[in-house]
Design a protein around this motif. Structure first.
Motif, short mmCIF file in Angstrom:
data_model
loop_
_atom_site.label_atom_id
_atom_site.label_comp_id
_atom_site.label_asym_id
_atom_site.label_seq_id
_atom_site.Cartn_x
_atom_site.Cartn_y
_atom_site.Cartn_z
N GLY A 63 0.79 -1.32 0.07
CA GLY A 63 -0.14 0.11 0.05
C GLY A 63 0.75 1.29 -0.02
O GLY A 63 0.73 2.14 -1.07
N TYR A 94 0.81 3.98 -3.02
CA TYR A 94 0.36 5.47 -2.47
C TYR A 94 1.19 6.39 -3.17
O TYR A 94 1.22 7.37 -3.76
N GLU A 110 -5.45 8.59 -3.93
CA GLU A 110 -6.41 7.71 -3.18
C GLU A 110 -7.16 6.90 -4.16
O GLU A 110 -7.50 5.63 -4.01
N ASP A 111 -7.76 7.44 -5.25
CA ASP A 111 -8.44 6.87 -6.28
C ASP A 111 -7.85 5.62 -6.87
O ASP A 111 -8.03 4.47 -7.09
N PHE A 144 -5.01 4.36 -5.67
CA PHE A 144 -4.88 3.26 -4.53
C PHE A 144 -5.67 2.11 -4.50
O PHE A 144 -5.61 1.00 -4.42
N GLN A 145 -6.91 2.75 -4.78
CA GLN A 145 -8.18 1.73 -4.59
C GLN A 145 -8.35 1.04 -5.74
O GLN A 145 -8.36 -0.36 -5.86
N GLU A 146 -8.23 1.51 -6.99
CA GLU A 146 -8.19 0.80 -8.18
C GLU A 146 -7.18 -0.25 -8.29
O GLU A 146 -7.56 -1.25 -8.64
N PHE A 195 -5.63 -2.00 -6.06
CA PHE A 195 -5.97 -3.15 -5.13
C PHE A 195 -7.28 -3.81 -5.71
O PHE A 195 -7.50 -5.08 -5.55
N LEU A 196 -8.08 -3.32 -6.33
CA LEU A 196 -9.27 -3.95 -6.91
C LEU A 196 -8.81 -4.82 -8.17
O LEU A 196 -9.35 -5.96 -8.47
N ARG A 197 -7.93 -4.15 -8.91
CA ARG A 197 -7.39 -5.05 -10.02
C ARG A 197 -6.82 -6.32 -9.51
O ARG A 197 -6.73 -7.28 -10.19
N TYR A 198 -6.01 -6.14 -8.51
CA TYR A 198 -5.27 -7.20 -7.81
C TYR A 198 -6.38 -8.44 -7.29
O TYR A 198 -6.04 -9.35 -7.65
#
Lengths: 534, 158
Positions: free
Chosen positions: B14, B18, B32-33, B35-37, B39-42
């Motif tokens: 993370g 970031y 932040e956007d 960052f989330q994207e 880990f969702l791809r992960y």
């Protein structure tokens, strides 16, 4: 010293706990079958009676059990307001012999080839779900379906990623958003997919990075030009940079080079120069992103060998590009990247065939300048053409409105005189809104425009094109709890619309029936609502 | 168990994700956007990593791809968001941040990977999809531009 300062700056940058927890929740939810990903961009309103839809859903579930989890997520997202699409004549067609000859597998029945399965419409926005099925399983989660969507007189490029994949049947569900500034009138739509590509771009071999010396450009004297009408919404946004935009636009029209014969760039595959020359004293260079779906990502930067040049002070504000899709004679994108800052130039995955760069570099300066490009290409997964026409129904969803105008305090942030030493200054001022509408999918807020809205503040590095209407905190309370709405980042005006209003759309993460709303608050102020309207 | 593993991977990668996202975008909200994207791809892909280096390279590369996607988004073309809550303390940190905003984006990536991640030009080339020679060229240009910008702004301690 640079390393020390840079690293001390980075040590202070860490994802905060709130971000980490929110991310973990989304990761967990995604594993559970709900689709999260990028925030839902547009609210949708579905137009078919619930009873019919439930029956249709059950039929679809029976026909395509492999998509069962997807249907569950779709109904979880939209509640009972799901419109399934029945194809109209002519049926979906394909030019891919290998797919045509493939007999649909039982678990993929009804989803072979291209199949539009659901669509949702809300006045000027729609989300369209379609499947592509390849029993050999070549369409995975990294796929990107390219093509175009025609709705009435509007044609838009399609660039859709899967929202669900069923590895057993090989079916992938894609979602394509549509925005039609003039509204969606319920006419028949036609979806054409021309290929499926890998969304993971990779460098294009030896030509991954190339430098184009501007002195070597194949410039044409008095080049042929074409006039293009800018879409009204794009024109309105572009006008917020009048100093640049007005140099090429005349009452919503722009003059660009007529594509000519491709001039190859030595050692570069996939991109060529289709025209170059001076138009009205400005340098225009047009690139052709060749081969359908070559998916070239050009990241450009300007390189100057002139020792007198000071970065950021000369032609920095002079270069921007205009992207247009020649096959339909339309400008499909316009923005103002500064090539001096190494911005992305073009991405043909989005359906762009040509990109034109415009610069104020005078002829005698070309000898000092070069453009530095980075070319990425995606791997074709399936190159074929599928097409299907379908009805895009428009109907009325239940909604409630504000019972009276309401006034709330809205925050404005001001850039300090010295950002390196001072914090941003916050001020609050009352704003009055006379329009609020809440539907199962979100809240739309609006007010009449005032003189200040015509010229949004632009303070250089930090552009503040955020009107008060886009800075509201809206919560909706039902018996199930309180839900915060999320601003639709593509769903608000930065300039007054044709009705002279400023409008912003906020989306709900989970569908809410308007009649079940107990209270709706805007920036903490309770907004009384009317009864439900059809 | 899977949730536990999510926590481990977010804790491990993370900060790296970031910081690279911020280095590229110079915006807390955009970082932040991304960052989330990432880990969702992960979660979407659940890649199997052969080694810690492979894992690190995967996250760095996906982060850069997500940053590119963000630049291309219609909204991002219109505005550069305000960042009112950046944690920088000193004048030099703020000044450097302002100067990095003026640096071409592709140069920001190589600078970050070189100085913060301490990667070689060959390693950077793998992550950015470039060649070591091109990375060296970009590093050279980036340093030169930063030197000019820093001197011009009188950030003597940087």
């Amino acid at each position: 010293m640079f390393r020390q300062t840079y690293n001390s700056m980075n040590e202070r940058l860490t994802p905060d706990n709130q971000l980490v927890q929110a991310t973990l929740q989304k990761m967990e939810a995604k594993r559970g079958g709900r689709h999260y990903g990028a925030p839902r961009r547009r609210g949708v309103m579905i137009a078919v009676a619930a009873a019919v839809l439930v029956c249709a859903s059950l039929t679809a579930l029976a026909a395509a059990p492999g998509l069962g989890q997807f249907w569950e997520s779709l109904t979880a997202k939209y509640g009972e307001h799901v419109q399934l699409v029945e194809p109209v004549e002519p049926p979906a067609t394909s030019t891919a012999p290998d797919l045509e000859e493939t007999q649909p597998q039982p678990e993929a029945q009804g989803a072979s080839g291209l199949q539009v399965i659901a669509a949702a419409v809300d006045r000027d926005n729609a989300e369209i779900y379609f499947t592509l099925t390849d029993p050999e399983g070549r369409i995975g989660e990294n796929a990107l379906a390219i093509g175009e969507l025609q709705v009435g007189p509007l044609t838009v490029p399609v660039s859709a990623r899967p929202v669900f994949c069923d590895p057993e049947s090989g079916a992938a569900v894609f979602c394509q958003s549509l925005y039609s500034p003039d509204g969606i009138d319920g006419s028949e739509a036609t979806l054409q997919i021309t290929g499926v590509y890998s969304s993971d771009a990779h460098p294009s071999g030896d030509s991954a990075t190339f430098t184009l010396a501007l002195n070597d450009l194949p410039l044409t004297q008095d080049p042929q030009t074409l006039s293009y009408t800018m879409p009204s919404q794009m024109d309105a946004i572009a006008q917020s940079w009048p100093a640049r935009y007005n140099t090429i636009s005349q009452e919503g029209a722009v003059t660009l080079l007529a594509p000519g014969e491709d001039q190859p760039i030595p050692g570069v595959e996939g991109v060529s120069i289709s025209a170059a020359g001076y138009v009205d004293g400005r340098l225009h260079v047009q690139f052709h992103l060749k081969a359908p779906g070559c998916s070239a990502l050009l990241q450009g930067g300007m390189v100057c060998s002139d020792p007198q040049f000071e970065p950021g002070s000369s032609y920095d504000d002079a270069a921007f590009d205009t992207l247009f899709n020649l096959s339909h004679g339309q400008v499909v994108d316009f923005y103002e990247p500064s090539l001096d800052k190494g911005d992305n130039v073009a991405d043909s995955k989005k359906g762009y065939e040509y990109v034109e760069i415009i610069s104020s570099l005078p002829p005698d300066a070309l000898q000092h300048w070069a453009w530095d490009f980075h070319l990425m290409q995606s791997t074709p997964i399936l190159e074929s053409t599928w097409q299907q026409s379908f009805p895009l129904n428009v109907g009325a969803l239940p909604m409630r409105q504000n019972a009276a105008p309401f006034t709330v305090d809205v925050e404005t942030l001001h850039l300090p005189e010295n950002p390196a030493e001072e914090d941003f200054v916050s001020s609050w001022a009352p704003s009055t809104f006379d329009g609020l509408r809440v539907t199962p999918f979100g809240v739309t807020v609006s007010r009449p425009a005032v003189a200040e809205d015509e010229a949004p503040e632009n303070d250089g590095i930090l552009k503040r094109l955020a009107p008060d209407v886009s800075k509201l905190e809206i919560t909706v309370e039902t018996a199930e709890g309180t839900q915060a709405c999320i601003l639709d980042k593509e769903g608000y005006t930065v300039l007054p619309d044709e009705q002279g209003r400023m409008t912003a759309r906020y989306l709900l993460e989970k569908t809410v029936e308007p009649e079940e709303i107990i209270s709706l608050k805007v920036n903490g102020v309770d907004v009384p609502l009317t009864d439900v309207m059809p | 168990m899977k949730v536990r593993r999510d926590e481990e991977i977010v804790a491990r990668q993370g900060p790296r994700v970031y910081r690279l996202a911020f280095a590229q975008l110079r915006s807390k909200a955009d970082a932040e956007d991304v960052f989330q994207e990432v880990f969702l791809r992960y979660v979407e892909k659940l890649p199997e990593f052969e080694s810690p280096e492979h894992e690190k390279a995967w996250f760095l590369r996906v982060t850069l791809n997500c940053c590119r996607s963000l630049w291309r988004s219609a909204w991002h073309k219109r505005s550069v968001p305000l960042d009112e809550n950046l944690p920088f303390e000193t004048r030099d940190q703020w000044g450097l941040h302002q100067e990095l905003l003026r640096l071409p984006k592709k140069y920001r990536a190589v600078l970050h990977l070189f100085y913060w991640e301490d990667m070689s030009t060959a390693e950077i080339a793998k992550v950015t999809g470039s060649t070591p020679a091109a990375v060296r060229k970009q590093l050279e240009r980036a340093r030169g531009m930063m030197k000019e910008l820093i001197e011009k702004e009188g950030l003597g301690n940087v």
